[in-house]
Every structure is written in C-alpha cells, then in structure tokens.
Design a protein around this motif. Structure first.
Motif, PDB file in Angstrom:
ATOM      1  N   PRO A 252      14.851   3.569  -5.739  1.00 39.22           N
ATOM      2  CA  PRO A 252      14.663   2.257  -6.032  1.00 39.22           C
ATOM      3  C   PRO A 252      14.221   1.490  -4.681  1.00 39.22           C
ATOM      4  O   PRO A 252      15.184   1.573  -3.865  1.00 39.22           O
ATOM      5  N   GLN A 253      13.301   0.403  -4.872  1.00 39.27           N
ATOM      6  CA  GLN A 253      12.859  -0.246  -3.765  1.00 39.27           C
ATOM      7  C   GLN A 253      12.305  -1.781  -4.435  1.00 39.27           C
ATOM      8  O   GLN A 253      11.673  -1.690  -5.247  1.00 39.27           O
ATOM      9  N   THR A 254      12.363  -2.573  -3.426  1.00 35.89           N
ATOM     10  CA  THR A 254      12.050  -4.034  -3.569  1.00 35.89           C
ATOM     11  C   THR A 254      10.409  -3.917  -3.636  1.00 35.89           C
ATOM     12  O   THR A 254       9.847  -3.167  -2.772  1.00 35.89           O
ATOM     13  N   PRO A 255       9.653  -4.858  -3.974  1.00 31.48           N
ATOM     14  CA  PRO A 255       8.353  -4.947  -3.854  1.00 31.48           C
ATOM     15  C   PRO A 255       7.949  -5.074  -2.051  1.00 31.48           C
ATOM     16  O   PRO A 255       6.926  -4.521  -1.530  1.00 31.48           O
ATOM     17  N   GLY A 256       8.858  -5.876  -1.549  1.00 31.92           N
ATOM     18  CA  GLY A 256       8.701  -6.255   0.214  1.00 31.92           C
ATOM     19  C   GLY A 256       8.763  -4.672   0.705  1.00 31.92           C
ATOM     20  O   GLY A 256       8.240  -4.401   1.547  1.00 31.92           O
ATOM     21  N   GLU A 257       9.776  -3.834   0.341  1.00 27.29           N
ATOM     22  CA  GLU A 257      10.190  -2.727   1.153  1.00 27.29           C
ATOM     23  C   GLU A 257       8.882  -1.681   0.631  1.00 27.29           C
ATOM     24  O   GLU A 257       8.295  -0.975   1.481  1.00 27.29           O
ATOM     25  N   LEU A 258       8.221  -1.818  -0.460  1.00 29.09           N
ATOM     26  CA  LEU A 258       7.144  -0.741  -0.892  1.00 29.09           C
ATOM     27  C   LEU A 258       5.975  -1.102  -0.108  1.00 29.09           C
ATOM     28  O   LEU A 258       5.172  -0.449   0.335  1.00 29.09           O
ATOM     29  N   ARG A 259       5.744  -2.546  -0.005  1.00 31.35           N
ATOM     30  CA  ARG A 259       4.693  -2.849   0.815  1.00 31.35           C
ATOM     31  C   ARG A 259       4.593  -2.350   2.358  1.00 31.35           C
ATOM     32  O   ARG A 259       3.566  -2.054   2.843  1.00 31.35           O
ATOM     33  N   SER A 260       5.733  -2.651   2.865  1.00 38.05           N
ATOM     34  CA  SER A 260       5.925  -2.102   4.341  1.00 38.05           C
ATOM     35  C   SER A 260       5.770  -0.736   4.488  1.00 38.05           C
ATOM     36  O   SER A 260       5.209  -0.111   5.721  1.00 38.05           O
ATOM     37  N   ARG A 261       6.257   0.198   3.507  1.00 39.61           N
ATOM     38  CA  ARG A 261       6.205   1.329   3.671  1.00 39.61           C
ATOM     39  C   ARG A 261       4.867   2.025   3.057  1.00 39.61           C
ATOM     40  O   ARG A 261       4.856   3.429   3.347  1.00 39.61           O
ATOM     41  N   ALA A 262       4.145   1.428   2.502  1.00 41.26           N
ATOM     42  CA  ALA A 262       2.872   2.061   1.799  1.00 41.26           C
ATOM     43  C   ALA A 262       1.671   2.053   2.929  1.00 41.26           C
ATOM     44  O   ALA A 262       0.906   2.424   2.519  1.00 41.26           O
ATOM     45  N   ASP A 263       1.998   1.553   4.051  1.00 38.36           N
ATOM     46  CA  ASP A 263       0.631   1.553   5.026  1.00 38.36           C
ATOM     47  C   ASP A 263       0.199   2.524   5.127  1.00 38.36           C
ATOM     48  O   ASP A 263      -1.239   2.585   5.133  1.00 38.36           O
ATOM     49  N   ARG A 264       0.742   3.952   5.033  1.00 40.88           N
ATOM     50  CA  ARG A 264      -0.008   5.283   5.333  1.00 40.88           C
ATOM     51  C   ARG A 264      -0.719   5.637   4.346  1.00 40.88           C
ATOM     52  O   ARG A 264      -1.719   6.275   4.416  1.00 40.88           O
ATOM     53  N   MET A 265      -0.269   5.253   2.974  1.00 40.99           N
ATOM     54  CA  MET A 265      -0.900   5.554   1.775  1.00 40.99           C
ATOM     55  C   MET A 265      -1.976   4.503   1.169  1.00 40.99           C
ATOM     56  O   MET A 265      -2.944   5.120   0.489  1.00 40.99           O
ATOM     57  N   HIS A 266      -1.562   3.259   1.290  1.00 39.90           N
ATOM     58  CA  HIS A 266      -2.487   2.329   0.772  1.00 39.90           C
ATOM     59  C   HIS A 266      -2.113   0.857   1.429  1.00 39.90           C
ATOM     60  O   HIS A 266      -1.060   0.604   1.717  1.00 39.90           O
ATOM     61  N   SER A 267      -3.129   0.160   1.394  1.00 40.14           N
ATOM     62  CA  SER A 267      -3.081  -1.353   2.304  1.00 40.14           C
ATOM     63  C   SER A 267      -2.983  -2.239   1.229  1.00 40.14           C
ATOM     64  O   SER A 267      -3.998  -2.657   0.626  1.00 40.14           O
ATOM     65  N   PHE A 268      -1.920  -2.835   0.921  1.00 42.36           N
ATOM     66  CA  PHE A 268      -1.788  -3.998  -0.012  1.00 42.36           C
ATOM     67  C   PHE A 268      -2.099  -5.415   0.679  1.00 42.36           C
ATOM     68  O   PHE A 268      -1.649  -5.430   1.790  1.00 42.36           O
ATOM     69  N   ASP A 269      -2.848  -6.107   0.033  1.00 41.57           N
ATOM     70  CA  ASP A 269      -3.255  -7.451   0.502  1.00 41.57           C
ATOM     71  C   ASP A 269      -2.043  -8.469   0.679  1.00 41.57           C
ATOM     72  O   ASP A 269      -2.201  -9.199   1.751  1.00 41.57           O
ATOM     73  N   GLY A 270      -1.061  -8.325  -0.180  1.00 45.70           N
ATOM     74  CA  GLY A 270       0.065  -9.077  -0.302  1.00 45.70           C
ATOM     75  C   GLY A 270       1.130  -8.652  -1.186  1.00 45.70           C
ATOM     76  O   GLY A 270       0.725  -7.511  -1.887  1.00 45.70           O
ATOM     77  N   LEU A 271       2.323  -9.254  -1.360  1.00 41.33           N
ATOM     78  CA  LEU A 271       3.218  -9.131  -2.187  1.00 41.33           C
ATOM     79  C   LEU A 271       2.559  -9.001  -3.750  1.00 41.33           C
ATOM     80  O   LEU A 271       3.103  -8.168  -4.614  1.00 41.33           O
TER      81      LEU A 271
END
Length: 215
Positions: free
Chosen positions: A103-122
C-alpha cells in the motif's frame, strides 16, 4: 483472483523489468529470481528459492497471467497482466509498484514511478488509480482499492486487490505509522487509542474490499 505473496512478487517483478529493462525481457528463471529477491524497491524483501519461483510461475501460467517463451535454449517468461486486466501504460506502472511495495499514497507512487512512467502531477496518479478501483466492461473486478486514511496521515493509501484480503489488512497495518505528540512522546493510553482506531479503519477497509470483490 487471489494470488499468494510469492505469486504477487513474481508478477510484479515481471511487469517492472519489462518496462525498465526491455533489452533483457522476457526474463530467464535466474534473472526473475534475482528480480524477486532484489533488496531495493521491494517491501518486504524476500529470499526466495528457485523452486518457489517455479511453483509461482506454474500457477500464474494456469491463470493466464504469465506465458513461456520457448524460442531460445533457455526458457523465458513474460507477463500478460496488461492484456488480462486491460491496463493502460500508467496503470501498469502503478500496479507493478503496488505489487512490489504494498500500500502506498499517490505521492509515494508518483515519486517511485519515474523509471516506469512519468506522471504530470498527483492528479494524473489519482485519476489512474480511480480507474483501477472501478470495474470496466473488459474487467469485471477492480484491481486496486482505496484504504481508509490512517490517523495523522494527510493522504490515503491505495493497494492492489490481487492477493488475499487478510494479507492486505496485515500489510496495511504493518506500514501504518503511529504519530508522536508534540509534547515529546505519545502516552500509552494515546498510543492504544490510536492503534484501536487503526484496527477499526483496517476492518472497514477490508469490508469495502470484500464488497468490491463481490463478497
């Protein structure tokens, strides 16, 4: 669909490596074992044996979530999660993170997803998670669930729904932090009260998950 913890780890590792190291994908059994036992970006860290991974692969193949490439001397394995669950690229990256790190928060997911997908924001992360939490014409059941907010937390966490609901409750409990009072430490009574509140939240989260999965 209820996968074991090892099956969850194997599926998550296959998804991650397809995106981050496509030149080495599909994975050999040795490469997959190393990915499953990786010490970084894993929660919990596991020490699996080759037999564990083989057993998980057979179960995942039966569930049509993994296929075997017989085109080389060494058997190689690839996931079919994107096809089975009708996932977009951003949703696939989020599913991999939830499978590998719990389980993770949207903020954690965004910061950890960089290598797989670049999200524009939360908002983009939350939008993708919302789609994963809802059934679709192609996918009868949600593959993610929103957990109850933990005491002292500003963000709610999301979890995947592919494992055992009881294991989800345990994972949510072990990653929950007990906030400390500004006076220099929470009293025993305060800590007990916080834990009781967390247990109540977890029970509610599991009940919502069971309802979303059809009882």
């Amino acid at each position: 669909m209820q996968l074991t913890a090892i099956e969850v780890r194997v599926l998550g590792a296959l998804i991650e490596k397809e995106i981050t190291t496509p030149e080495y994908y599909p994975l050999s059994l040795n490469a997959l074992l190393a990915a499953c036992n990786q010490k970084s970006s894993r929660d919990p860290v596991m020490t699996l044996e080759e037999a564990d991974v083989r057993t998980a692969l057979r179960s995942l193949e039966d569930a049509e979530l993994v296929s075997v490439d017989h085109g080389s001397r060494v058997q190689r394995y690839e996931h079919r999660a994107r096809t089975v669950f009708q996932l977009r690229r951003d949703e696939t990256a989020l599913l991999a993170l939830l499978l590998l790190r719990g389980p993770q928060t949207p903020g954690e997911l965004r910061s950890r997803a960089d290598r797989m997908h670049s999200f524009d924001g939360l908002d983009a992360v939350v939008s993708a998670l919302s789609r994963m939490c809802a059934p679709t014409e192609q996918r009868a059941e949600p593959i993610a669930v929103l957990l109850a907010r933990q005491p002292g937390s500003k963000e709610q966490r999301y979890a995947h729904t592919l494992g055992d609901p009881a294991e989800l409750a345990v994972a949510a409990a072990t990653t929950a932090a007990v906030p400390v009072e500004a006076s220099g430490g929470a009293s025993l009574a305060g800590r007990v009260s916080q834990l009781e509140a967390e247990v109540a939240d977890l029970k509610a989260a599991v009940q919502r998950l069971v309802e979303q999965l059809g009882g």
